[in-house]
Design a protein around this motif. Structure first.
Motif, PDB file in Angstrom:
ATOM      1  N   VAL A 232       0.854  -1.186   0.000  1.00 46.98           N
ATOM      2  CA  VAL A 232       0.000   0.000   0.000  1.00 46.98           C
ATOM      3  C   VAL A 232       0.889   1.234   0.000  1.00 46.98           C
ATOM      4  N   ARG A 233       0.319   2.368  -0.356  1.00 45.56           N
ATOM      5  CA  ARG A 233       1.038   3.625  -0.172  1.00 45.56           C
ATOM      6  C   ARG A 233       1.100   3.910   1.326  1.00 45.56           C
ATOM      7  N   THR A 234       2.146   4.573   1.758  1.00 43.08           N
ATOM      8  CA  THR A 234       2.324   4.833   3.180  1.00 43.08           C
ATOM      9  C   THR A 234       2.646   6.299   3.445  1.00 43.08           C
ATOM     10  N   ALA A 235       2.440   6.677   4.684  1.00 39.54           N
ATOM     11  CA  ALA A 235       2.866   7.982   5.190  1.00 39.54           C
ATOM     12  C   ALA A 235       3.003   7.840   6.697  1.00 39.54           C
ATOM     13  N   GLN A 236       3.800   8.694   7.302  1.00 43.58           N
ATOM     14  CA  GLN A 236       4.067   8.590   8.730  1.00 43.58           C
ATOM     15  C   GLN A 236       3.994   9.959   9.401  1.00 43.58           C
ATOM     16  N   LEU A 237       3.253  10.025  10.492  1.00 43.37           N
ATOM     17  CA  LEU A 237       3.190  11.226  11.319  1.00 43.37           C
ATOM     18  C   LEU A 237       3.781  10.895  12.685  1.00 43.37           C
ATOM     19  N   PHE A 238       4.578  11.814  13.209  1.00 44.09           N
ATOM     20  CA  PHE A 238       5.153  11.649  14.538  1.00 44.09           C
ATOM     21  C   PHE A 238       4.527  12.669  15.483  1.00 44.09           C
ATOM     22  N   THR A 239       3.978  12.185  16.580  1.00 43.05           N
ATOM     23  CA  THR A 239       3.430  13.097  17.583  1.00 43.05           C
ATOM     24  C   THR A 239       4.558  13.601  18.484  1.00 43.05           C
TER      25      THR A 239
END
Length: 288
Positions: A232-239
Motif C-alpha cells: 500500500v502507499r504509506t505515510a508517517q506522522l510523529f506526535t
C-alpha cells in the motif's frame, strides 16, 4: 526541478505546516521519505481509501495517558480525509514476541475502549469511522529476512534497534518485521474490541501515527521498502509524545483526581503529554 514536481512539493509543505501548526493535534513532524503520498490523500481522496492507523503495543497496564494518543489521531483526521481511523492493540504480536499475557492485554484494550467511546462524543464527525481493535494471529516473521538485509545496509540503526530490543526483552528482527507487516501492508485482519464496531476498511494508503520512539522503526521500514515495495502507499506522522502509551512512564503515571494532581509521576515528557491533553480537553478528569 520540473514545474509539476515543484508544485507538488509546495503543496506537501502546506499540508505539513497545517498539521504541525495545529497546536491541538500535537504533531511534531512528518516522515520525509513517503510524505509525498499525503498530497494525493488530501487533494485526491477519490483515488482510494486512506486509513489512519495508531498501533498500541500489548500491555498489562495502559495508563490513561494512552487516551492522549487517540485524541491526536482524532484531531489529525480533521486535516486528512480518511475512510477509517484504526486504533490497533498488537496483543497477539506482544504475546508471540514478548510473552505478554493475552487475557490481561485484552482487558486493558477493553478498558481503554470505554474511555475512547466517551471521548469520541467530542468528535461527532467521526461517527462510524473509528475501529478500535486488536490484531489477530498473523505471520509477521515472513519479513524477517528482509529486515536483516535492510539493517545490513545501516549498521548504526541496527545497533540502536538491537539495544532497544535487549532493553525490553524482545527479538529485534521480529519486532521490526511486525512493524512492516502492520504499517506497510494491509494483510492484517483486525478484531473489534467491542460489538457494534464498523467493519474493517481495506486501505489503499496507510497513514501511521506514532510517538518519537517510532523514528528508528520508520527508518528501518523505509530501508525495507527499498528491498520489498509496500503493498500500500504509506505515510508517517510523529506526535510530540516521547513515552509510549502502552506502558507506564518511569516512576509511573500521575493521576488527575478531583482534588488535583496526585504527584506520583516524575517523568517530564509524560507530564507534558497529559498537561497538553487536559489543555485541549479541559472537561476531562483523569482517575474517573
Amino acid at each position: 526541478m520540473h514545474p509539476i514536481e515543484q508544485e507538488r512539493n509546495t503543496r506537501l509543505n502546506q499540508i505539513k505546516k497545517q498539521l504541525i501548526r495545529d497546536p491541538d493535534a500535537y504533531i511534531e513532524s512528518v516522515g520525509q521519505l513517503d510524505a509525498h503520498n499525503l498530497v494525493d490523500v488530501v487533494d485526491h481522496p477519490e483515488i482510494g481509501a486512506a486509513v489512519l492507523r495508531l498501533i498500541l503495543g500489548a500491555s498489562t497496564h495502559i495508563p490513561e495517558r494512552g487516551l492522549s494518543y487517540a485524541d491526536s489521531v482524532f484531531r489529525v483526521a480533521r486535516h486528512i480525509p480518511t475512510a477509517q481511523i484504526q486504533i490497533v492493540h498488537a496483543n497477539h504480536l506482544g504475546n508471540k514476541v514478548n510473552g505478554v499475557n493475552l487475557a490481561e492485554s485484552g482487558r486493558e484494550a477493553y478498558n481503554l475502549g470505554h474511555k475512547i467511546d466517551r471521548h469520541l462524543r467530542k468528535f461527532p464527525e467521526l461517527e462510524g469511522r473509528v475501529l478500535h481493535a486488536v490484531d489477530t494471529p498473523h505471520d509477521t516473521d515472513q519479513y524477517v529476512d528482509t529486515v536483516i538485509a535492510a539493517l545490513d545496509t545501516d549498521p548504526e540503526l541496527a545497533a540502536k534497534l538491537q539495544a532497544k530490543g535487549s532493553k525490553h526483552g524482545g527479538d529485534t528482527f521480529r519486532y521490526v518485521a511486525a512493524h512492516y507487516a502492520f504499517q506497510d501492508t494491509d494483510s492484517l485482519e483486525l478484531a473489534a474490541v467491542k460489538s457494534g464496531a464498523p467493519d474493517q476498511v481495506r486501505a489503499d494508503t496507510l497513514i501511521s501515527i506514532g510517538c518519537q520512539q517510532e523514528r528508528q522503526f520508520y527508518r528501518a521500514r523505509m530501508a525495507m521498502q527499498a528491498l520489498l515495495p509496500p503493498e500500500v502507499r504509506t505515510a508517517q506522522l510523529f506526535t510530540k509524545h516521547v513515552t509510549p502509551p502502552y506502558y507506564l512512564a518511569v516512576d509511573g503515571d500521575r493521576v488527575h483526581l478531583t482534588m488535583g494532581w496526585e504527584a506520583i509521576e516524575t517523568n517530564p515528557t509524560a507530564l507534558r503529554d497529559m498537561d497538553h491533553f487536559l489543555t485541549v480537553n479541559p472537561e476531562y478528569t483523569f482517575g474517573r
